[in-house]
Design a protein around this motif. Structure first.
Motif, PDB file in Angstrom:
ATOM      1  N   ASP A   1       0.833  -1.207   0.000  1.00 19.79           N
ATOM      2  CA  ASP A   1       0.000   0.000   0.000  1.00 19.79           C
ATOM      3  C   ASP A   1       0.865   1.253   0.000  1.00 19.79           C
ATOM      4  O   ASP A   1       2.001   1.244   0.495  1.00 19.79           O
ATOM      5  CB  ASP A   1      -0.925   0.007   1.230  1.00 19.79           C
TER       6      ASP A   1
ATOM      7  N   HIS B   1       0.363   5.652   0.539  1.00 24.74           N
ATOM      8  CA  HIS B   1      -0.463   6.852   0.751  1.00 24.74           C
ATOM      9  C   HIS B   1       0.430   8.077   0.605  1.00 24.74           C
ATOM     10  O   HIS B   1       1.634   8.023   0.897  1.00 24.74           O
ATOM     11  CB  HIS B   1      -1.120   6.838   2.130  1.00 24.74           C
TER      12      HIS B   1
ATOM     13  N   HIS C   1      -2.715  -1.202   6.353  1.00 23.48           N
ATOM     14  CA  HIS C   1      -3.451  -1.601   5.138  1.00 23.48           C
ATOM     15  C   HIS C   1      -2.716  -2.727   4.398  1.00 23.48           C
ATOM     16  O   HIS C   1      -3.347  -3.667   3.907  1.00 23.48           O
ATOM     17  CB  HIS C   1      -3.671  -0.402   4.199  1.00 23.48           C
TER      18      HIS C   1
HETATM   19 MG    MG Z   1      -4.564   2.280   1.965  1.00 20.18          MG
END
Ligand code: MG
Length: 172
Positions: free
Chosen positions: A8, A10, A42
Motif C-alpha cells: 500500500d 499513501h 493496510h
Molecule cells: Mg490504503
C-alpha cells in the motif's frame, strides 16, 4: 500453511497527523486517505486477506463509504483478524517493510509491534517491522508518500476448519 502478500501507498501531506502501524509518530507530515492513511496496517490487512483467499481491503472497506471516513485503521485490522479466525485460520507471523525517507521507523518499531500484537492477538516476536529509505530516490525519497509491504503466514486450525466445512458443507 498459506502465505499472503500486501502492498500500500499513501501520499504524505502537511497538516495531517502521521499514523503508522496503529501508533501516532511525530512528523511534520501525515498520510492522506479516506481512513487515517495508515499504509502499514493496510498492507498487513491485504496480506492476511490474501492468505485466506478474501478480496482486498478496498472491497471490505470501500473509500466511497462515507460512514468509514477517517476510520482508525486498527479497527480495520481487528475486523480482518476476526474474519481470519472465523474462517478457521490462525496467524503465524507477519513481516513488513515500511519505505519512508523520514521519519525513521526504527525507534518506533517496538511500540508498533506491541500495538499490532495486541490487535492480532499474537506474540510480539511474531511481527517484523523494518524501515527502509530509497536513498532519496522516487516519491518516497522526495517525501511525497510512504509505501509499505507485508507478508502474512497463516495456518488452518484443523478442528476449527472441520467444524466450518461441516457447517457450510463445503466438501459436498
Ligand atoms: Mg490504503
Amino acid at each position: 500453511m498459506r502465505i499472503g502478500i500486501g502492498y500500500d501507498v499513501h501520499a504524505l501531506v502537511k497538516g495531517r497527523r502521521l499514523f503508522l502501524g496503529g501508533i501516532e509518530i511525530p512528523s511534520d507530515r501525515g498520510l492522506l486517505g479516506h481512513s487515517d492513511g495508515d499504509c502499514l496496517i493496510h498492507a498487513i490487512c491485504d496480506a492476511i486477506l490474501g492468505a485466506i483467499s478474501e478480496d482486498d481491503i478496498g472491497h471490505h472497506f470501500p473509500d466511497t463509504d462515507q460512514n468509514i471516513k477517517g476510520i482508525d485503521s486498527t479497527k480495520i485490522l481487528s475486523y480482518v483478524a476476526d474474519l481470519a479466525r472465523k474462517k478457521g485460520y490462525r496467524i503465524i507471523n507477519i513481516d513488513t517493510v515500511v519505505v519512508a525517507e523520514s521519519p525513521k521507523i526504527y525507534p518506533h518499531r517496538d511500540k508498533i509491534k506491541q500495538r499490532l500484537a495486541q490487535i492480532l492477538n499474537i506474540e510480539k516476536d511474531c511481527i517484523g517491522i523494518k524501515g527502509k529509505t530509497t536513498e532519496g530516490l522516487g516519491f518516497t525519497g522526495r517525501r511525497e508518500g510512504i509505501a509499505s509491504y507485508a507478508v502474512a503466514l497463516v495456518e488452518r486450525e484443523p478442528e476449527k476448519w472441520q467444524e466450518i466445512t461441516g457447517e457450510l458443507n463445503l466438501m459436498g
